[in-house]
Design a protein around this motif. Structure first.
Motif, mmCIF file in Angstrom:
data_model
loop_
_atom_site.group_PDB
_atom_site.id
_atom_site.type_symbol
_atom_site.label_atom_id
_atom_site.label_comp_id
_atom_site.label_asym_id
_atom_site.label_seq_id
_atom_site.Cartn_x
_atom_site.Cartn_y
_atom_site.Cartn_z
ATOM 1 N N TRP A 94 0.731 -1.457 0.076
ATOM 2 C CA TRP A 94 0.105 0.019 -0.140
ATOM 3 C C TRP A 94 0.763 1.357 0.029
ATOM 4 O O TRP A 94 0.656 2.183 -0.647
ATOM 5 C CB TRP A 94 -0.905 0.007 1.176
ATOM 6 C CG TRP A 94 -1.544 1.271 1.683
ATOM 7 C CD1 TRP A 94 -1.292 2.120 2.910
ATOM 8 C CD2 TRP A 94 -2.478 1.921 1.083
ATOM 9 N NE1 TRP A 94 -1.879 3.218 2.809
ATOM 10 C CE2 TRP A 94 -2.918 3.286 1.808
ATOM 11 C CE3 TRP A 94 -3.185 1.886 -0.199
ATOM 12 C CZ2 TRP A 94 -3.641 4.428 1.389
ATOM 13 C CZ3 TRP A 94 -4.161 3.033 -0.489
ATOM 14 C CH2 TRP A 94 -4.282 4.067 0.235
ATOM 15 N N ALA A 95 1.923 1.370 0.885
ATOM 16 C CA ALA A 95 2.668 2.351 0.925
ATOM 17 C C ALA A 95 3.513 2.577 -0.370
ATOM 18 O O ALA A 95 3.670 3.822 -0.973
ATOM 19 C CB ALA A 95 3.911 2.220 1.907
ATOM 20 N N TRP B 205 7.056 -3.190 0.344
ATOM 21 C CA TRP B 205 7.636 -2.050 -0.436
ATOM 22 C C TRP B 205 8.351 -2.644 -1.621
ATOM 23 O O TRP B 205 8.114 -2.457 -2.876
ATOM 24 C CB TRP B 205 8.006 -1.038 0.591
ATOM 25 C CG TRP B 205 8.726 0.267 -0.497
ATOM 26 C CD1 TRP B 205 9.705 0.031 -1.187
ATOM 27 C CD2 TRP B 205 8.103 1.263 -0.350
ATOM 28 N NE1 TRP B 205 9.912 1.439 -1.862
ATOM 29 C CE2 TRP B 205 9.108 2.002 -1.517
ATOM 30 C CE3 TRP B 205 7.095 1.884 -0.009
ATOM 31 C CZ2 TRP B 205 8.636 3.444 -1.766
ATOM 32 C CZ3 TRP B 205 6.926 3.269 -0.021
ATOM 33 C CH2 TRP B 205 7.738 4.254 -0.847
ATOM 34 N N THR C 221 -3.061 4.973 8.500
ATOM 35 C CA THR C 221 -3.078 3.483 8.269
ATOM 36 C C THR C 221 -2.172 2.620 9.028
ATOM 37 O O THR C 221 -2.738 1.687 9.612
ATOM 38 C CB THR C 221 -2.566 3.077 6.764
ATOM 39 O OG1 THR C 221 -3.172 3.969 5.815
ATOM 40 C CG2 THR C 221 -2.977 1.732 6.374
ATOM 41 N N MET D 32 6.980 -4.594 6.085
ATOM 42 C CA MET D 32 6.722 -3.519 5.365
ATOM 43 C C MET D 32 7.638 -3.109 4.446
ATOM 44 O O MET D 32 7.468 -2.758 3.150
ATOM 45 C CB MET D 32 6.506 -2.199 6.356
ATOM 46 C CG MET D 32 5.162 -2.277 7.141
ATOM 47 S SD MET D 32 4.779 -0.888 8.126
ATOM 48 C CE MET D 32 5.606 -1.054 9.266
ATOM 49 N N LEU E 283 -0.282 7.350 5.244
ATOM 50 C CA LEU E 283 0.509 6.206 5.388
ATOM 51 C C LEU E 283 0.453 6.082 7.160
ATOM 52 O O LEU E 283 0.423 5.033 7.627
ATOM 53 C CB LEU E 283 1.934 6.431 4.993
ATOM 54 C CG LEU E 283 2.831 5.102 5.243
ATOM 55 C CD1 LEU E 283 2.214 3.893 4.518
ATOM 56 C CD2 LEU E 283 4.213 5.339 4.795
ATOM 57 N N THR E 284 0.725 7.281 7.893
ATOM 58 C CA THR E 284 0.721 7.127 9.358
ATOM 59 C C THR E 284 -0.704 6.856 9.713
ATOM 60 O O THR E 284 -0.635 6.029 10.675
ATOM 61 C CB THR E 284 1.163 8.649 9.722
ATOM 62 O OG1 THR E 284 2.447 8.922 9.250
ATOM 63 C CG2 THR E 284 1.133 8.481 11.256
ATOM 64 N N TYR F 76 2.739 5.926 -2.847
ATOM 65 C CA TYR F 76 4.049 6.739 -3.297
ATOM 66 C C TYR F 76 3.960 7.191 -4.671
ATOM 67 O O TYR F 76 4.230 8.119 -5.009
ATOM 68 C CB TYR F 76 5.048 5.962 -2.638
ATOM 69 C CG TYR F 76 6.546 6.923 -3.101
ATOM 70 C CD1 TYR F 76 6.762 7.957 -2.483
ATOM 71 C CD2 TYR F 76 7.096 6.709 -4.060
ATOM 72 C CE1 TYR F 76 8.003 8.496 -2.591
ATOM 73 C CE2 TYR F 76 8.225 7.344 -4.503
ATOM 74 C CZ TYR F 76 8.764 8.335 -3.702
ATOM 75 O OH TYR F 76 9.741 9.115 -4.176
ATOM 76 N N TRP G 235 2.470 11.092 3.637
ATOM 77 C CA TRP G 235 2.912 10.647 5.060
ATOM 78 C C TRP G 235 1.624 10.619 5.919
ATOM 79 O O TRP G 235 1.583 9.921 6.857
ATOM 80 C CB TRP G 235 3.929 11.851 5.574
ATOM 81 C CG TRP G 235 5.132 11.428 4.990
ATOM 82 C CD1 TRP G 235 5.941 12.153 4.119
ATOM 83 C CD2 TRP G 235 6.099 10.194 5.081
ATOM 84 N NE1 TRP G 235 7.067 11.457 3.649
ATOM 85 C CE2 TRP G 235 7.298 10.382 4.278
ATOM 86 C CE3 TRP G 235 5.789 9.018 5.994
ATOM 87 C CZ2 TRP G 235 7.967 9.220 4.264
ATOM 88 C CZ3 TRP G 235 6.788 8.116 5.855
ATOM 89 C CH2 TRP G 235 7.793 8.305 4.916
#
Length: 96
Positions: free
Chosen positions: A20-21, A81, A56, A77, A53-54, A25, A50
């Motif tokens: 997801w990150a 990625w 989540t 994670m 992401l934070t 991105y 950010w």
């Protein structure tokens, strides 16, 4: 003796979070390309990345990961990625 599967489940979800990150991105990067000359737009997109992401990560921590950050979660994670970048990234960024 029962096998505790919680760490494996958490590792699987951390892979999903890493994927997801990477996707988030790249979406922010694509939108940033559209706003090349607007520096404020790129700054805003970085902040949105950010924040999402934070948020989540906090959601996952509070709902499913027993509110503990462990090393294998960060490694999961990072692996998620990496897998995203190797498998899917070129398809998303090659479109115009």
């Amino acid at each position: 003796m029962a096998l505790d599967l919680l760490p494996w489940r958490e590792l699987g979800w951390s892979l999903v979070l890493g994927w997801w990150a990477g996707l988030l991105y790249d979406i922010c990067q694509l939108l940033g390309r559209q706003a090349r000359r607007r520096r404020w737009a790129r700054t805003l997109l970085d902040a949105v990345f950010w924040l999402l992401l934070t948020a989540t990560l906090v959601f996952f921590l509070l709902q499913g990961w027993t509110s503990e950050l462990r090393l294998y979660l960060f490694l999961g994670m990072a692996l998620g990625w990496y897998l995203y970048r190797r498998v899917r990234r070129w398809r998303l960024l090659s479109r115009k």
